[in-house]
Every structure is written in structure tokens, then in C-alpha cells.
Design an enzyme around this catalytic site. Structure first.
Site, PDB file in Angstrom:
ATOM      1  N   GLU A 302     -24.062   1.571 -11.342  1.00 60.04           N
ATOM      2  CA  GLU A 302     -23.821   2.787 -12.245  1.00 60.04           C
ATOM      3  C   GLU A 302     -24.643   2.819 -13.416  1.00 60.04           C
ATOM      4  OE1 GLU A 302     -22.999   6.204 -13.437  1.00 60.04           O
ATOM      5  OE2 GLU A 302     -21.371   5.672 -11.880  1.00 60.04           O
ATOM      6  N   ASP A 306     -27.664   5.003 -14.846  1.00 62.37           N
ATOM      7  CA  ASP A 306     -27.678   5.664 -16.149  1.00 62.37           C
ATOM      8  C   ASP A 306     -28.808   5.543 -17.115  1.00 62.37           C
ATOM      9  OD1 ASP A 306     -25.193   6.581 -15.032  1.00 62.37           O
ATOM     10  OD2 ASP A 306     -23.692   5.623 -16.450  1.00 62.37           O
ATOM     11  N   SER A 523     -22.383  10.957 -11.452  1.00 59.60           N
ATOM     12  CA  SER A 523     -22.623   9.965 -12.138  1.00 59.60           C
ATOM     13  C   SER A 523     -24.233  10.030 -12.269  1.00 59.60           C
ATOM     14  CB  SER A 523     -22.063   8.399 -11.531  1.00 59.60           C
ATOM     15  OG  SER A 523     -22.710   8.379 -10.395  1.00 59.60           O
ATOM     16  N   ASP A 585     -19.661  29.523 -12.804  1.00 61.16           N
ATOM     17  CA  ASP A 585     -18.820  28.937 -11.714  1.00 61.16           C
ATOM     18  C   ASP A 585     -18.252  27.587 -12.096  1.00 61.16           C
ATOM     19  OD1 ASP A 585     -20.438  27.258  -9.894  1.00 61.16           O
ATOM     20  OD2 ASP A 585     -21.590  28.808  -9.951  1.00 61.16           O
TER      21      ASP A 585
END
Length: 605
Positions: A302, A306, A523, A585
Site C-alpha cells: 500500500e 501510494d 487504494s 453517479d
């Protein structure tokens, strides 16, 4: 030290409480929840088990801060971009002195000295570490060790607590008490490349002709249908050739749960996709003891995702990575570890106490909204509002479980309310449901770009936060087109709707532990979108304008500056979920960024 008024309150309380019980001293329930779904009582904690208790005092002028936020964030308002200073924000969220004195007197009556507490700069939060036995006495409650049946996580929590009647108006929230959120990253999925030595040019080599994206009209390499790189995103989102050069710009990434961004992997990524960024890095900041383990084998998927894409897109804008110590695992049989809160509030405490912050910040973590008590969710959300009014854009991933509970497999989702009635209902995510953050959904493919389908872009409607004015027109238009009666009772049509925007979220090529990896999830979408927000801030700063700050009012007034996504849905809870459609939406928001158009929008205000 207590003020004279506080001492008077203490003496008055003591005289009342030492005699016959009075209505002022009698305990009155402050918060009660049903036993949370998936958690069972395991045992009783040791009496000397430490709890880091956080007491939130009321913010009586928050409505004034909220008014400032909407004025400085509305591109049609004369105050647009006139952000507040740290000191001005602290003045607006400060509690009344009467509340400070009443809480101080209560703490002192339990033998807690001023030296035992830590206060936020605005004095709206009081933090102290005390044994659970004392917490139980102060809150007239009983804590238990709770076990999460499907993960073997443990927490020390209660399902209700009380306060003396005369304190109810002086305390908004106390945690950890009833919060059972498991605070997790958006569920990234990844596959190791079979050719670890291959370069991006090899991995994306294609004999196919370039693709012209129908929504944006830009030309994109055909290889981007199978592998997403920085170049793919620059092409797809119409930012090829833009070079940031403004002084004072910045971008930040939050890291939790022992996720470490590895610098060696970042250099491999730069060599692969952004060679002009080689030998550059980011500023590391530890929050509450967050570590910076640079062992290559322990790099976080992660964290690497990032920083590599957010900083790769925005280079050479200075980047910051915050490593916030995660909630420590509680093991009932081992000593007396300290129980603490969701770490994003620790991060909020830290950054709000600093005068200079990154101007665009991405976070790919969250909870199911229903696992975070509404009182606590509102206080955390108010912290994000404070960042926005100070000129910081805050992005959160919308989640990967569609309209469900975060499980990306619709067949195994448990879409039941957490109120003891186990009613079937869609499960919104938090903090994505906070109206003061920008929630980012996920897309895939190039022509057409569609809602991601290997997992499902989180989206829906909050059960805690009402629908903010800035999105009412767009959301009402969507709801009017929804087949009458569809999903009636499964969602709150009056709630804050999310996501607001989207970005590519699958097949991202990163480096992890020295090897190329294909990774996906919202993510990936949030840091990618944040990279483009940093570029837009650069446009404004070059023009002598302020940073963008809270983005949503600007987004909802300029939906045409995004690539509209009209194909796909976000299945969950045994349903197909909502559909992506023309305009906004609850799957992809207004769609993905068209930097060429947005550059003109942000320059004109």
C-alpha cells in the site's frame, strides 16, 4: 492548573456528591450500542490494562467554521481561496471555558493531575493514559476483551458508558469505548511479474496502434489497457508535457498499520517510469511512534503504491510520507499493552497542530461507517473540515466492496445493520462518507474507460451525514432516473453521496521488495488522483493564486471538466449495486480528471 472557576466547580461537585446523590451527580447514559456484528466477548481485561482515553469537548462555533469552509471553497464566492490560518481555525473549534473547567474538575476528582493530560492546541481534545479499572469507575461501565470471529483481532471495548448528568453538555465523545472499527487499507490485490528484470518498456510493449479515448479525445498507448504507468495516466488524463515549477507546492501520503514506503523500491520505480526523478525522495514524518523500516523485504504494498504513483505523477513537487503508528494488536495473554483509537485521529491531531501542511493529501484507509460511532465519526470528519478551510485538499479511497461491507467478493458480503436488528442494508464506508473529503472511486480500461470490475468501486449514501448542498442537484438528478422503488430501504437517499470523482484503479505497475508488481484497488485511484490535484495546485500557485483546498464545491460546479464514466456498476449485498451513468453517479462520481480542462477551470477563479 485549574482556574478559579474550575476550582469552584470542583468544590461544588464535591459537596454535592459527598452527600446524598443528586440529579447533577447521578450517572446518565452517554452512548449505548448493540453488540457489534462479528465480535464476541472473550474475557475481562486486567485491571491495570492501559487505555489511551480521548475526551472530545464540544466545538460550539463549528457551524461558523463550516460557513467559512463553504465560502472559501466555492469558486463563485468572493472569498474563494481566502483560507484561514491555523490560529484562526483553533479559535473557531475551541470549547467554552466552562466546558474546560468542568472536565478538569471531573478529572481532578478522580486523582488525575494536569501533568497527566495532553491537550490539543484548541483544547477541544483531552488525552490521557490510565488503567481500565479507573476508566470503568469514571464512566460507570464494564470493559471486556472482544474477539473478531473472522480475523482473530482483539479489542478492549464496552458497548455503553455513562457520565455524571452535569457533564453531558461539556463532553461530545469519549473513546476508545464503543468504537469497533477495524481500520483497514482499501483491499489492494497484486500479482508478481513473472519477469522481475523486465523494464516498463518491455512490460508494456505492444504492436497495437495507439488508442484515442472517446471521452477526452486524447491519444493513449494501447499497452495501457493491460498495464498502468505514470505515462499512461499523463496521457489518459491529458497532462502530457506539463512541468510543475511553482514554489511552495507540496503533496502528502498517509501511511498506517506498519506500512513502510521503501526508498530503494521508489528508485527502481523512478528508473522504470520516471527517470528524471531518480535520486529524489520524500520527507518522512513519524506520528505517534510510526516507524520507517527500510528493510526491502518488509516494504508495504500500500505504502509503495501510494508514494510511487502520487509522487511519480507530481514530480518534482516535494512529497511527504506520514507514518502513523497503527492500532497495536491486543493479545489477551500478554502483559498489559495499551489500547488506543483509530490512527487517523492520531494523524489529525498531529497535522492540525502544525502550521505548514502538504496542500494535497491522499489516504487509502477506512472503516465501515457503522463500526464507527456517529459521535466519533462526526468529530473526525470535523477534523478534515479544519484541513480544508486551511487550504488542504484531502482525498480518500471510496473502498473496493461496491455497496457492501468492504469485502470485494459480493458472494461473501454481510450487509446487515450493526444496531442489533440485523436488517439488510447497504454499508457505506468512512471516512469516504464524510462530506468534507473528496472520495475517489475506481476505473479501468482505456477506450472506453469503465467502472472497475475485478473488484467494485465503493459508493453509496451515508447513514450519518446529511447530503451537503454542493451535491444536491447532481444527486437528485441521479436518483430521479433510478427505477422507482429500486433498493428502497437499502440506502439513505438523503445522505451524503459518494464518491465524488474517480481515477484508474487496476493493473498499476509498482515495485515491491525489489520486484515489479501489478496491483489494483481504489487504494491506487486516490493517490493517482491526488497527484493531479498537486499539478492543479501548481497551476494556481504559478498564477499567484492560493491552493485549491476543499475540492468538492469546485468539482460539483464543473462536472464537465471530468471524463464521464457511463459503463459499469458496483455490485454488493447480493445486488448489482448502482450503475455508472451520464453525469454524477455513486460508482465513479463525475468521472476521471481531464487536466487540460481542469487547468482552465482552476485558473479562472
Amino acid at each position: 492548573m485549574l482556574s478559579l472557576r474550575g476550582l469552584a466547580v470542583l468544590l461544588t461537585s464535591a459537596s454535592l456528591c459527598l452527600g446524598a446523590p443528586s440529579k447533577d451527580c447521578a450517572f446518565k447514559p452517554k452512548e449505548t450500542i448493540a453488540p457489534p456484528r462479528g465480535w464476541v466477548k472473550h474475557s475481562s481485561p486486567n485491571a491495570d490494562h492501559n487505555v489511551v482515553l480521548r475526551i472530545g469537548l464540544p466545538q460550539p462555533n463549528f457551524h461558523v467554521l463550516e460557513q467559512h469552509l463553504y465560502e472559501v471553497s466555492d469558486p463563485d464566492h468572493e472569498r474563494y481561496g481566502d483560507h484561514l490560518s491555523k490560529e484562526e481555525v483553533e479559535e473557531l473549534v475551541a470549547p467554552h471555558q466552562e466546558s474546560i473547567d468542568a472536565v478538569d474538575a471531573w478529572l481532578s476528582s478522580h486523582g488525575i493531575a494536569e501533568s497527566d493530560v495532553t491537550r490539543s492546541p484548541a483544547k477541544d481534545w483531552v488525552t490521557l493514559k490510565i488503567p481500565v479499572s479507573l476508566v470503568e469507575k469514571m464512566l460507570d461501565t464494564k470493559y471486556h476483551v472482544w474477539k473478531h470471529t473472522s480475523s482473530d483481532d482483539y479489542l478492549v471495548r464496552t458497548t455503553s458508558y455513562s457520565l455524571p448528568s452535569d457533564l453531558h453538555d461539556h463532553i461530545d465523545v469519549i473513546q476508545p469505548t464503543t468504537t469497533f472499527g477495524r481500520f483497514k487499507g482499501a483491499k489492494s490485490t497484486f500479482i508478481f511479474d513473472d519477469e522481475p528484470e523486465s523494464s516498463v518498456s518491455d512490460a508494456t510493449k505492444s504492436t497495437l496502434a495507439p488508442i484515442v479515448n472517446a471521452a477526452s479525445g486524447v491519444t493513449v498507448d494501447a499497452s495501457c489497457n493491460t498495464t498502468i504507468t505514470v505515462t499512461c495516466l499523463q496521457q489518459l488524463y491529458n497532462a502530457v508535457g506539463f512541468k510543475p515549477k511553482a514554489k511552495g507546492n507540496s503533496i502528502g501520503i498517509t501511511g498506517y498499520l506498519e506500512q513502510f514506503a521503501n526508498i530503494q523500491d521508489l528508485q527502481s520505480f523512478y528508473a522504470d517510469q520516471r527517470p528524471d526523478a531518480l535520486n529524489s525522495s520524500f520527507k518522512f514524518i513519524s506520528v505517534k511512534g510510526g516507524l520507517n523500516n527500510q528493510t526491502l523485504a518488509e516494504a508495504g504494498a500500500e505504502a509503495n503504491l501510494d508514494v510511487q504513483f502520487a509522487f511519480g505523477i507530481s514530480h518534482p513537487i516535494p512529497g511527504t510520507f506520514y507514518s502513523t503508528a497503527g492500532r497495536p494488536p491486543f493479545i489477551p495473554s500478554v502483559g498489559t499493552p495499551t489500547d488506543t483509537n483509530e490512527p487517523y485521529t492520531d494523524w489529525l491531531d498531529f497535522v492540525l497542530s502544525h502550521p505548514n501542511l502538504p496542500l494535497a493529501i491522499s489516504s487509502s484507509y477506512g472503516d465501515e461507517e457503522e463500526t464507527v460511532p456517529e459521535s466519533f465519526a462526526r468529530r473526525a470528519c470535523a477534523g478534515f473540515a479544519q484541513l480544508g478551510v486551511r487550504g488542504v485538499s484531502v482525498m480518500f479511497s471510496s473502498g473496493d466492496g461496491g455497496v457492501g461491507d468492504g469485502d470485494p467478493n459480493p458472494a461473501t458480503q454481510e450487509c446487515f445493520t450493526n444496531d442489533g436488528r440485523n436488517t439488510t442494508k447497504f454499508i457505506p464506508g468512512f471516512p469516504a462518507s464524510c462530506p468534507f473529503v473528496t472520495a475517489v472511486g475506481g476505473t479501468q480500461n482505456i477506450n472506453p474507460e469503465v467502472a472497475v470490475s475485478r473488484f467494485f468501486s465503493g459508493g453509496g449514501f451515508s447513514n450519518y451525514f446529511k447530503q451537503p448542498t454542493y451535491q444536491k442537484v447532481a444527486v437528485e438528478k441521479y436518483l430521479e432516473a433510478l427505477p422507482k422503488g429500486l433498493y428502497k430501504g437499502l440506502f439513505n437517499p438523503e445522505g451524503r453521496a459518494f464518491p465524488d470523482v474517480a481515477a484508474q484503479g487496476d493493473r498499476f505497475r509498482i515495485f515491491l521488495s525489489g520486484r515489479p508488481v501489478s496491483i489494483g484497488g481504489t487504494s491506487a485511484s486516490s493517490p493517482a488522483f491526488t497527484g493531479f490535484v498537486a499539478l492543479l495546485n501548481d497551476v494556481r500557485l504559478q498564477n499567484g493564486q492560493s491552493s485549491l483546498g476543499f475540492l468538492n464545491p469546485l468539482i460539483y460546479k464543473n462536472g464537465g471538466a471530468f471524463n464521464d464514466i457511463t459503463i459499469g456498476h458496483n455490485a454488493g449485498c447480493g445486488t448489482p449495486g448502482f450503475n455508472a451513468t451520464a453525469g454524477w453517479d455513486p460508482v465513479t462520481g463525475f468521472g476521471t480528471p481531464n487536466f487540460g480542462k481542469l487547468k482552465g477551470v482552476v485558473s479562472s477563479h
